[in-house]
Design an enzyme around this catalytic site. Structure first.
Site, PDB file in Angstrom:
ATOM      1  CE  LYS A   1      -1.805   2.638   3.228  1.00 33.54           C
ATOM      2  NZ  LYS A   1      -1.815   3.960   2.588  1.00 33.54           N
TER       3      LYS A   1
ATOM      4  CD  GLU B   1      13.101   3.635   7.847  1.00 35.50           C
ATOM      5  OE1 GLU B   1      13.119   4.511   8.745  1.00 35.50           O
ATOM      6  OE2 GLU B   1      12.955   3.881   6.650  1.00 35.50           O
TER       7      GLU B   1
ATOM      8  CB  CYS C   1      12.824   8.478   8.404  1.00 35.48           C
ATOM      9  SG  CYS C   1      13.747   7.546   7.183  1.00 35.48           S
TER      10      CYS C   1
ATOM     11  CD  GLU D   1      10.186  12.005  12.273  1.00 29.37           C
ATOM     12  OE1 GLU D   1       9.176  11.426  12.696  1.00 29.37           O
ATOM     13  OE2 GLU D   1      10.992  11.500  11.479  1.00 29.37           O
TER      14      GLU D   1
HETATM   15  P1  NDP Z   1       2.072   7.505   8.820  1.00 30.36           P
HETATM   16  O1  NDP Z   1       2.893   6.666   9.693  1.00 30.36           O
HETATM   17  O2  NDP Z   1       0.734   7.895   9.278  1.00 30.36           O
HETATM   18  O3  NDP Z   1       1.886   6.781   7.403  1.00 30.36           O
HETATM   19  C1  NDP Z   1       2.765   5.839   6.810  1.00 30.36           C
HETATM   20  C2  NDP Z   1       1.951   4.801   6.037  1.00 30.36           C
HETATM   21  O4  NDP Z   1       1.115   4.064   6.940  1.00 30.36           O
HETATM   22  C3  NDP Z   1       0.985   5.426   5.042  1.00 30.36           C
HETATM   23  O5  NDP Z   1       0.858   4.565   3.936  1.00 30.36           O
HETATM   24  C4  NDP Z   1      -0.299   5.497   5.825  1.00 30.36           C
HETATM   25  O6  NDP Z   1      -1.426   5.601   5.035  1.00 30.36           O
HETATM   26  C5  NDP Z   1      -0.247   4.179   6.585  1.00 30.36           C
HETATM   27  N1  NDP Z   1      -1.044   4.140   7.807  1.00 30.36           N
HETATM   28  C6  NDP Z   1      -1.581   5.167   8.513  1.00 30.36           C
HETATM   29  N2  NDP Z   1      -2.227   4.701   9.602  1.00 30.36           N
HETATM   30  C7  NDP Z   1      -2.102   3.345   9.577  1.00 30.36           C
HETATM   31  C8  NDP Z   1      -2.538   2.290  10.441  1.00 30.36           C
HETATM   32  N3  NDP Z   1      -3.207   2.523  11.549  1.00 30.36           N
HETATM   33  N4  NDP Z   1      -2.215   1.016  10.112  1.00 30.36           N
HETATM   34  C9  NDP Z   1      -1.490   0.749   9.015  1.00 30.36           C
HETATM   35  N5  NDP Z   1      -1.059   1.703   8.156  1.00 30.36           N
HETATM   36  C10 NDP Z   1      -1.355   2.985   8.433  1.00 30.36           C
HETATM   37  O7  NDP Z   1       2.871   8.759   8.439  1.00 30.36           O
HETATM   38  P2  NDP Z   1       2.268  10.048   7.739  1.00 30.36           P
HETATM   39  O8  NDP Z   1       2.492   9.817   6.324  1.00 30.36           O
HETATM   40  O9  NDP Z   1       0.892  10.383   8.107  1.00 30.36           O
HETATM   41  O10 NDP Z   1       3.165  11.161   8.413  1.00 30.36           O
HETATM   42  C11 NDP Z   1       2.976  11.552   9.767  1.00 30.36           C
HETATM   43  C12 NDP Z   1       4.300  11.774  10.392  1.00 30.36           C
HETATM   44  O11 NDP Z   1       5.031  10.545  10.359  1.00 30.36           O
HETATM   45  C13 NDP Z   1       5.200  12.733   9.668  1.00 30.36           C
HETATM   46  O12 NDP Z   1       4.971  14.039   9.996  1.00 30.36           O
HETATM   47  C14 NDP Z   1       6.542  12.233  10.107  1.00 30.36           C
HETATM   48  O13 NDP Z   1       6.850  12.750  11.359  1.00 30.36           O
HETATM   49  C15 NDP Z   1       6.384  10.758  10.206  1.00 30.36           C
HETATM   50  N6  NDP Z   1       6.854  10.021   9.024  1.00 30.36           N
HETATM   51  C16 NDP Z   1       7.995   9.334   9.123  1.00 30.36           C
HETATM   52  C17 NDP Z   1       8.481   8.658   8.032  1.00 30.36           C
HETATM   53  C18 NDP Z   1       9.717   7.868   8.087  1.00 30.36           C
HETATM   54  O14 NDP Z   1      10.239   7.489   7.041  1.00 30.36           O
HETATM   55  N7  NDP Z   1      10.242   7.565   9.234  1.00 30.36           N
HETATM   56  C19 NDP Z   1       7.813   8.702   6.744  1.00 30.36           C
HETATM   57  C20 NDP Z   1       6.571   9.430   6.759  1.00 30.36           C
HETATM   58  C21 NDP Z   1       6.149  10.044   7.871  1.00 30.36           C
HETATM   59  P3  NDP Z   1      -1.867   7.023   4.456  1.00 30.36           P
HETATM   60  O15 NDP Z   1      -0.711   7.942   4.447  1.00 30.36           O
HETATM   61  O16 NDP Z   1      -2.318   6.715   3.099  1.00 30.36           O
HETATM   62  O17 NDP Z   1      -2.939   7.502   5.367  1.00 30.36           O
END
Ligand code: NDP
Length: 779
Positions: free
Chosen positions: A190, A264, A298, A393
């Site tokens: 996904k 991660e 990240c 973060e």
């Molecule tokens: P999320 O952790 O919310 O999203 C990452 C992925 O998980 C997306 O595909 C998201 O779907 C999906 N997801 C969301 N909720 C669930 C759940 N309960 N169960 C399974 N999958 C889920 O990160 P965001 O993209 O919303 O970003 C929020 C914050 O996360 C950022 O501001 C940042 O601080 C951090 N982040 C960290 C990253 C890293 O690489 N370490 C990468 C991205 C974000 P969808 O986005 O389609 O809702």
């Protein structure tokens, strides 16, 4: 503007990349997308839009997967898996190679589409994201080819559910899909709601490569789709990249399901500049550390720690450099900083900066685009280490900064975070660099560099930055399991009785904490009987206070991690020597406890395990990864830390020794909960430790009910890993409890491990984590 005027001003002119081909590709697809399931696209249901964050324009409409869609994708993946695995390494390598080639042939289309959908500068998508994605498929084509000869004892896990974020859409897809496919798994992936387009283009590439139907399935939608994947019963592994909060939820949701899990997660990575650093290089490095991808990385070097003597000069040079950054249309090749991914993320960044009242905030004096999701490069100086923005973060182009005086203080500040993903350090003194790098709690350390990635070097974190590695040999373990099948492990009960001891002279077993015998805090013991009902002794019942004391002792013994492998080997041999001297006594004790005749075998095998661990102590080395820079990535094995282990019930002495020996050989400290039905073999064993020069706190032994000890181990914030080989199946409880600080777990899911076999390799692997230290060469 004339050429002469350009030479005078040295201004960059616009150099826009055409969006034509990418937009045409979208139109060709009807500007609407379904899911990619079993080799074809489903009918689009127009549920949400994907927009260009640089101008707000809608690029396409996408479909929100329903439970039926997710089920169909998992069914397709399951159906395809056995055949895909049977294709063999070479067969799979050919497909991975074809995918790499096709990614290369369509590189510009991918780069432009990524930039349109995500807002990152075309220079980055063109020169970093897409080439690295190709590299991952090439590298793992090689891994598929080598699997049969190099990993003959490993097989695929099955169907992998993969959930990725929006910051590196195609690259994260490549990090996840390439190793999974190489090892014979099939996937349901996904992408993030904001950025699904390159994943859908990738689906098209899979078709062009002739990949068998069902091997790769892509379902789109929001977090609810991620939850459906996580909860699906027919998925064997979840690989997630994203926020720590969602990672924690996934840990809880998968607890006890038997699914493998790699996480991660987030970071607040330190960027440490010593006063002898090449300041201009360090400033240029910062541009890549925190303004690369608008800081939505990240492992962004988001926390600047600069040595006090140069701080003023450094900050003023940095501000001048910030003022020179160019913001704007991400498709312009002269742009340094593009658009933030979405108005929601822009608001989050804005709110976090605006609610901060500490330090001094400097926004770069740059021309801001009039429309789109843009945030100026920002520096906040003078923050305290505990300030919210020093700890949380931000995930945007915002750098926070503080100063330090000594190298020790730099290490303390760098490690003052709940995360542990990456770190950069800048100094011209190689001795200082190689002294500091191992002391930083991080999965990756860059020396005089930042944000270097390659498929050959594993990437992943410590602490709340998650667990598991992606890339390198170290990343493969997460997509395979041992070939040997396991059997269900039935709960093992002790014997009941009502007779007194055969020898009236009392022996009082105690707990063993911090190198000393300790009475149980609660003051309770329970009788342990032999088969004929005669009392063999009283075993103390440890409680949470005893665990706390043992953790404190283990933490205090952290110097053990810094001892040499040779020294640890000497001590392990010494334990073996002392056990051997009392072999008969231990053998008859084990026989009396278990009413079996395995005692002598257990003692002999325990001595062998001690020898194996001693042998490995100075040989279970890291690697030097051959990464495509002028330099090396040193993959160092570091001890996991403090490990709480519920020892096997079935082999009370051998199980305990088998778990302990490799763990301490690698520099960990252990708290061992002895076999619950047969604990007295362990209480005798601490006498052997006492006479073998084992430093206080390195090995601690508790006795008591596993079900009570497990939850304290799992929730204790100073325990780094929990293992359970107990015959009471505590897997769900331990995995759920571990979500608090995302500690590493290894649980048996109610399955056997044959302790009479040498499981040292698996234990050594679980006892260590790899830190990649990148050291570029040259002046
Ligand atoms: P999320 O952790 O919310 O999203 C990452 C992925 O998980 C997306 O595909 C998201 O779907 C999906 N997801 C969301 N909720 C669930 C759940 N309960 N169960 C399974 N999958 C889920 O990160 P965001 O993209 O919303 O970003 C929020 C914050 O996360 C950022 O501001 C940042 O601080 C951090 N982040 C960290 C990253 C890293 O690489 N370490 C990468 C991205 C974000 P969808 O986005 O389609 O809702």
């Amino acid at each position: 503007m004339t050429v002469k005027e350009i030479f005078d001003s040295m201004d960059y002119g616009p150099a826009p990349e055409s969006a034509g081909d990418a937009l045409a590709w979208i139109v060709d697809q009807g500007a609407k997308f379904g899911h990619f399931i079993n080799g074809s696209f489903t009918k689009a249901t127009d549920d949400f839009q994907s927009r260009n964050p640089a101008n707000g324009e809608t690029l396409a409409t996408l479909s929100q997967a329903s439970q039926e869609d997710v089920n169909a994708a998992v069914t397709a993946a399951r159906k395809a898996q056995a055949k895909w695995e049977k294709l063999g390494g070479h067969g799979r390598a050919k497909y991975l190679y074809a995918i790499s080639r096709l990614l290369q042939k369509h590189a510009r289309l991918f780069a432009v589409l990524e930039t349109l959908d995500n807002g990152k500068p075309i220079r980055e998508s063109r020169d970093i994201d897409i080439p690295l994605a190709q590299r991952h498929f090439y590298y793992h084509a090689g891994m598929a080819q080598l699997m049969d000869s190099e990993l003959p004892d490993r097989v695929a896990l099955g169907v992998c559910g993969q959930i990725i974020p929006w910051n590196f859409p195609l690259l994260m897809l490549a990090w996840k899909i390439a190793p999974a496919l190489a090892m014979g798994n099939t996937v349901v992936l996904k992408p993030a709601e904001y950025t699904s387009l390159t994943a859908l283009l990738f689906a098209d590439i899979c078709r062009q490569a002739g990949l068998p139907d069902g091997v790769v399935n892509i379902v789109t939608g929001d977090g609810a789709v991620g939850e459906m994947i996580t909860a699906h019963e027919d998925i064997n592994k979840i690989a997630f990249t994203g926020s720590t909060d969602v990672g924690r939820k996934i840990r809880e949701a998968t607890a006890g399901s038997g699914k493998s899990l790699t996480l991660e997660l987030g970071g607040k990575s330190p960027y440490v500049v010593f006063d002898d650093a090449d300041i201009d290089s360090a400033i240029e490095g910062l541009v890549d550390a925190i303004w690369f991808n608008q800081g939505q990385v990240c492992c962004a070097g988001s926390r600047l720690l600069v040595q006090e003597g140069i701080a003023e000069k450094f900050h003023s040079k940095l501000k001048a450099r910030m003022d020179g950054l160019r913001l704007g249309n991400p498709l312009d090749k002269c742009i340094d900083v593009g658009a933030v991914v979405d108005p929601v993320q822009l608001q989050t960044i804005t709110d976090m900066v605006n609610t901060n009242s500490e330090g001094e905030t400097y926004h770069a004096a740059v021309e801001m685009p009039v429309e789109g999701c843009f945030y100026p490069p920002t520096l906040i100086t003078g923050l305290a280490p505990s300030s919210t923005l020093m700890q949380e973060e931000i995930f945007g182009p915002v750098l926070v900064s503080t100063t330090f005086r000594t190298p020790d203080e730099a290490v303390a500040l760098a490690n003052n975070t709940r995360y542990g993903l990456a770190a950069s350090l800048w100094t011209e003194n190689v001795n200082l660099a190689l002294d500091i790098a191992p002391k930083l709690v991080a999965g990756v350390v860059w020396v005089n560099a930042t944000n270097l990635f390659d498929a050959a070097a594993g990437f992943g974190g410590k602490r709340e930055s998650g667990f598991g590695r992606e890339g390198g040999w170290e990343g493969l373990a997460a997509y395979t399991k041992p070939r040997k099948a396991t059997k269900a492990l039935a709960p093992i009960a002790g014997f009941k009785g009502d007779k007194g001891p055969s020898d009236p002279l009392d022996r009082t077993p105690k707990l063993y904490i911090g190198g000393k015998q300790a009475r149980p805090d609660g003051g309770y013991s329970r009788p342990i009987y032999g088969k004929s009902g005669n009392l063999l002794g009283q075993a103390p019942i440890a409680n949470r206070k005893d665990i706390r004391n043992a953790v404190e002792a283990a933490q205090a013994a952290k110097g053990w991690a810094g001892t040499t492998g040779h020294l640890r080997a000497q001590i392990l041999y010494y334990i073996a020597e002392n056990l051997s001297a009392r072999a008969e006594e231990f053998a008859s004790r084990v026989n009396a406890l278990t009413n079996a005749r395995n005692g002598a075998r257990e003692v002999e095998a325990s001595i062998q395990r001690l020898f194996s661990a001693a042998a490995w102590a100075d040989k279970y080395d890291g690697q030097v990864h051959n990464v495509p820079i002028r330099g090396v990535a040193l993959a160092m094995r570091e001890p996991t830390g403090v490990i709480g282990a519920l020892c096997p019930d079935d082999a009370p002495l051998l199980g305990l020794v088998s778990v302990m020996a490799p763990a301490i050989a690698m520099g960990n400290r252990v708290i061992l909960a002895a076999s619950e039905p047969f604990p007295l073999a362990a209480t005798d064993f601490y006498q052997v430790l006492d006479t073998s020069d084992v430093p206080a706190g390195v090995v601690n032994i508790l006795t008591g009910p596993h079900s009570e000890l497990a939850s304290t181990f799992a929730s204790h914030l100073d325990v780094d890993a929990v293992w359970s080989f107990s015959s009471t199946n505590l897997s769900a409880e331990i995995e759920r409890g571990s979500a608090g600080n995302l500690k590493r777990t290894w649980v048996n899911n109610g399955q056997t491990l044959d302790w009479f076999e040498d499981n040292s390799r698996a234990l050594l692997e679980a006892s260590t984590e790899i830190k990649n230290i990148w050291v570029p060469y040259g002046e």
